[in-house]
Design a protein around this motif. Sequence first.
Motif, PDB file in Angstrom:
ATOM      1  N   PHE A 226       0.852  -1.186   0.000  1.00 30.30           N
ATOM      2  CA  PHE A 226       0.000   0.000   0.000  1.00 30.30           C
ATOM      3  C   PHE A 226       0.889   1.238   0.000  1.00 30.30           C
ATOM      4  O   PHE A 226       1.762   1.403   0.871  1.00 30.30           O
ATOM      5  N   LEU A 227       0.673   2.106  -0.957  1.00 26.36           N
ATOM      6  CA  LEU A 227       1.472   3.323  -1.103  1.00 26.36           C
ATOM      7  C   LEU A 227       0.721   4.293  -1.987  1.00 26.36           C
ATOM      8  O   LEU A 227      -0.315   3.955  -2.573  1.00 26.36           O
ATOM      9  N   ASN A 228       1.248   5.506  -2.091  1.00 26.06           N
ATOM     10  CA  ASN A 228       0.633   6.518  -2.940  1.00 26.06           C
ATOM     11  C   ASN A 228       1.036   6.299  -4.391  1.00 26.06           C
ATOM     12  O   ASN A 228       2.092   5.724  -4.687  1.00 26.06           O
ATOM     13  N   GLN A 229       0.202   6.790  -5.292  1.00 27.31           N
ATOM     14  CA  GLN A 229       0.444   6.581  -6.709  1.00 27.31           C
ATOM     15  C   GLN A 229       1.805   7.114  -7.169  1.00 27.31           C
ATOM     16  O   GLN A 229       2.523   6.432  -7.908  1.00 27.31           O
ATOM     17  N   PRO A 230       2.253   8.329  -6.764  1.00 26.93           N
ATOM     18  CA  PRO A 230       3.557   8.817  -7.238  1.00 26.93           C
ATOM     19  C   PRO A 230       4.743   7.988  -6.746  1.00 26.93           C
ATOM     20  O   PRO A 230       5.836   8.103  -7.307  1.00 26.93           O
ATOM     21  N   GLU A 231       4.548   7.179  -5.704  1.00 24.75           N
ATOM     22  CA  GLU A 231       5.652   6.394  -5.158  1.00 24.75           C
ATOM     23  C   GLU A 231       5.815   5.030  -5.837  1.00 24.75           C
ATOM     24  O   GLU A 231       6.784   4.317  -5.559  1.00 24.75           O
ATOM     25  N   LYS A 232       4.882   4.669  -6.706  1.00 25.73           N
ATOM     26  CA  LYS A 232       4.908   3.337  -7.294  1.00 25.73           C
ATOM     27  C   LYS A 232       6.148   3.104  -8.149  1.00 25.73           C
ATOM     28  O   LYS A 232       6.762   2.041  -8.103  1.00 25.73           O
ATOM     29  N   GLN A 233       6.524   4.104  -8.964  1.00 27.82           N
ATOM     30  CA  GLN A 233       7.653   3.907  -9.862  1.00 27.82           C
ATOM     31  C   GLN A 233       8.935   3.661  -9.087  1.00 27.82           C
ATOM     32  O   GLN A 233       9.739   2.781  -9.441  1.00 27.82           O
ATOM     33  N   ALA A 234       9.155   4.405  -8.009  1.00 27.06           N
ATOM     34  CA  ALA A 234      10.356   4.205  -7.206  1.00 27.06           C
ATOM     35  C   ALA A 234      10.368   2.825  -6.559  1.00 27.06           C
ATOM     36  O   ALA A 234      11.396   2.139  -6.543  1.00 27.06           O
ATOM     37  N   LEU A 235       9.222   2.394  -6.026  1.00 26.16           N
ATOM     38  CA  LEU A 235       9.166   1.075  -5.402  1.00 26.16           C
ATOM     39  C   LEU A 235       9.394  -0.026  -6.429  1.00 26.16           C
ATOM     40  O   LEU A 235      10.099  -1.012  -6.145  1.00 26.16           O
ATOM     41  N   LEU A 236       8.837   0.120  -7.619  1.00 26.05           N
ATOM     42  CA  LEU A 236       9.046  -0.886  -8.660  1.00 26.05           C
ATOM     43  C   LEU A 236      10.515  -0.972  -9.046  1.00 26.05           C
ATOM     44  O   LEU A 236      11.076  -2.076  -9.143  1.00 26.05           O
ATOM     45  N   SER A 237      11.145   0.165  -9.281  1.00 25.44           N
ATOM     46  CA  SER A 237      12.554   0.163  -9.682  1.00 25.44           C
ATOM     47  C   SER A 237      13.434  -0.448  -8.603  1.00 25.44           C
ATOM     48  O   SER A 237      14.311  -1.272  -8.891  1.00 25.44           O
ATOM     49  N   ASN A 323       1.774  -6.033 -10.550  1.00 27.96           N
ATOM     50  CA  ASN A 323       0.595  -5.253 -10.912  1.00 27.96           C
ATOM     51  C   ASN A 323       0.873  -3.800 -10.531  1.00 27.96           C
ATOM     52  O   ASN A 323       0.579  -3.363  -9.418  1.00 27.96           O
ATOM     53  N   PHE A 324       1.499  -3.058 -11.461  1.00 28.14           N
ATOM     54  CA  PHE A 324       1.800  -1.652 -11.190  1.00 28.14           C
ATOM     55  C   PHE A 324       0.516  -0.886 -10.915  1.00 28.14           C
ATOM     56  O   PHE A 324       0.489   0.021 -10.088  1.00 28.14           O
ATOM     57  N   GLU A 325      -0.536  -1.233 -11.624  1.00 22.04           N
ATOM     58  CA  GLU A 325      -1.869  -0.693 -11.377  1.00 22.04           C
ATOM     59  C   GLU A 325      -2.838  -1.862 -11.328  1.00 22.04           C
ATOM     60  O   GLU A 325      -2.813  -2.730 -12.210  1.00 22.04           O
ATOM     61  N   LEU A 326      -3.679  -1.885 -10.329  1.00 23.82           N
ATOM     62  CA  LEU A 326      -4.634  -2.979 -10.207  1.00 23.82           C
ATOM     63  C   LEU A 326      -5.685  -2.873 -11.316  1.00 23.82           C
ATOM     64  O   LEU A 326      -6.112  -1.775 -11.661  1.00 23.82           O
ATOM     65  N   ILE A 350       3.135  -9.503  -7.131  1.00 21.17           N
ATOM     66  CA  ILE A 350       3.209  -8.349  -6.238  1.00 21.17           C
ATOM     67  C   ILE A 350       2.342  -7.245  -6.825  1.00 21.17           C
ATOM     68  O   ILE A 350       2.514  -6.860  -7.981  1.00 21.17           O
ATOM     69  N   SER A 351       1.415  -6.743  -6.029  1.00 17.78           N
ATOM     70  CA  SER A 351       0.512  -5.685  -6.481  1.00 17.78           C
ATOM     71  C   SER A 351       0.793  -4.410  -5.705  1.00 17.78           C
ATOM     72  O   SER A 351       1.044  -4.447  -4.495  1.00 17.78           O
ATOM     73  N   PHE A 352       0.760  -3.273  -6.415  1.00 18.48           N
ATOM     74  CA  PHE A 352       0.907  -1.959  -5.800  1.00 18.48           C
ATOM     75  C   PHE A 352      -0.472  -1.326  -5.742  1.00 18.48           C
ATOM     76  O   PHE A 352      -1.109  -1.128  -6.787  1.00 18.48           O
ATOM     77  N   CYS A 353      -0.931  -1.004  -4.544  1.00 17.75           N
ATOM     78  CA  CYS A 353      -2.297  -0.521  -4.355  1.00 17.75           C
ATOM     79  C   CYS A 353      -2.268   0.897  -3.803  1.00 17.75           C
ATOM     80  O   CYS A 353      -1.787   1.128  -2.684  1.00 17.75           O
ATOM     81  N   ALA A 354      -2.766   1.846  -4.589  1.00 19.27           N
ATOM     82  CA  ALA A 354      -2.919   3.223  -4.142  1.00 19.27           C
ATOM     83  C   ALA A 354      -4.251   3.362  -3.404  1.00 19.27           C
ATOM     84  O   ALA A 354      -5.118   2.492  -3.507  1.00 19.27           O
ATOM     85  N   PRO A 355      -4.427   4.431  -2.637  1.00 19.65           N
ATOM     86  CA  PRO A 355      -5.691   4.566  -1.884  1.00 19.65           C
ATOM     87  C   PRO A 355      -6.940   4.481  -2.747  1.00 19.65           C
ATOM     88  O   PRO A 355      -7.941   3.885  -2.337  1.00 19.65           O
ATOM     89  N   ASP A 356      -6.890   5.046  -3.971  1.00 25.30           N
ATOM     90  CA  ASP A 356      -8.086   5.002  -4.807  1.00 25.30           C
ATOM     91  C   ASP A 356      -8.290   3.651  -5.478  1.00 25.30           C
ATOM     92  O   ASP A 356      -9.301   3.453  -6.157  1.00 25.30           O
ATOM     93  N   GLU A 357      -7.354   2.709  -5.314  1.00 27.07           N
ATOM     94  CA  GLU A 357      -7.485   1.389  -5.909  1.00 27.07           C
ATOM     95  C   GLU A 357      -7.954   0.326  -4.910  1.00 27.07           C
ATOM     96  O   GLU A 357      -8.093  -0.837  -5.278  1.00 27.07           O
ATOM     97  N   LYS A 358      -8.198   0.709  -3.691  1.00 27.56           N
ATOM     98  CA  LYS A 358      -8.640  -0.267  -2.692  1.00 27.56           C
ATOM     99  C   LYS A 358      -9.965  -0.933  -3.064  1.00 27.56           C
ATOM    100  O   LYS A 358     -10.141  -2.126  -2.793  1.00 27.56           O
TER     101      LYS A 358
END
Length: 530
Positions: A226-237, A323-326, A350-358
């Motif tokens: 669970f993280l914010n959308q702008p942080e997804k790219q850094a976590l993926l890399s 799953n960069f975006e669910l 591994i899925s990255f879930c932003a608050p609006d994707e819950k």
Amino acid sequence: MSYFSDLGLAEPILRALETKGYNDPTPIQQQSIPALLEGRDLLGIAQTGTGKTAAFSLPSLHRLAADPQPRKPASCRMLVLSPTRELAAQIADNMKGYAKNLKLSVDCVFGGIPISKQARRLVPGVDVLVATPGRLLDLIDNRALTLGRVEIFVLDEADQMMDLGFIHALKRVANLLPAKRQSLFFSATMPKSIEDLGKQFIKNPVRVEVAPQSTTVERVEQFVSFLNQPEKQALLSLTVRRLLAEKQLDRGIVFTRTKHGADRVARNLAAAGIDARAIHGNKSQAQRTAALEAFRQGSCPILVATDIAARGIDVSGVSHVFNFELPNVPEQYVHRIGRTARAGADGVAISFCAPDEKPYLRDIERLTKVKPAVMPLPENFLADAARLPAPSRRPADEEHEARRDHGRGRPGAGRGEGGRSDGGRRDGGRGDGARRDGGRSQPARGDAPRRDGTAAPRPERRPDERVAADRNGQDRRREAPRSDGAKRVDAPRADNARHEATGEAAAKRRFRPRGPATTGQHRNKVRRVV
């Protein structure tokens, strides 16, 4: 334990399976092959990666080989429809391997390549044809193919075919098929509404279901962060770099919801030193094939894809799915993570879930009956992320796609702003005097230059004037009454042939021949009119 030799398949097919190293049939193959050898219609439901292609290919090839018939021009005996080009090519490659010891021809047609080449290949006829719906109908419309001799009709990924807008194409194809045929439907998911729709195309089918609908492969470990959308790219890399350094990641697929997002993620991974390629519907067929081949050979460890690749990419050694975006359709999650843990191997999703994707995550958990384990963010995540290259906001390879999606000129610009076709921003429409090359021309009417070289501000238009766009997308003033009550008439424009100075000139131009006169009579006639 059951073997392929126990299912009654022809000896040439068994030799081809032995060459591929296939000995034990999967559950979907054990239950499907006997019924298909009897000529029954079948509705097969099984998890992705369990061998559905062989389940319908092996008995169909057996039946065609047992009843040899001469090929007839522009026709086929077996038709397999697939929703995507990649899946169609994969099915055709597998069937060619199964039929290598048989005197049966297998061909594949799909969009993205010239239709004329495919039409020439179909001239002598073919035994097995694998196709996508759009290209199939194009060939039929061009009279390069007829479906009157089809004996076996196969619809792979039936739920996606009917649920994503292919229903009208399917109905048209079904009307062109002979009434007496064997129909096979296979899919990983089959909602009841889609199943009821499928019954219009199959008669008294045998239902084979080896796993509950919409369940995920048990050998896939599922995690969510669970993280914010702008942080997804850094976590993926950071995650991909760590897994590659620890040699835990062999090949990985990153899924995004949009085409532009796939390009952006691939560029950001490349900026972080990770070889990645994108594949989606806006890529040419050559680009899609090259990216998939590099991923299959291992020269490119990361493939970034939209859901076009969720079904049909059968690449061995895919250890991780990100799953960069669910997905907003929960069934797509099943197909996404089904790209790993194939042929008995293990996998990680591994899925990255932003608050609006819950809400999407809740729908997935409700469908799959599985709750992914929470994976916390790594220590010093923010500090490590700050050392990564800044995410690309507008990649160069997305410029053309964005302009095409948002209209002429720069994205978001209206037609009156005079956007250039090559992407450069013109300084404005008619009033700003923009040049075709995007540079600033001499100031237009009302923009008299000052002594210091700058242009004076253009006088504002009167409130009673209106602006209308003509057919060329340029602005034009409508006639507005002047203060003295008379109508104001704009001066004629030199760059617009429709604004002639006088009616006489317009009449001369209207009757002037466009090219040289072909006969003396025509030349004399034009001279008299003018």
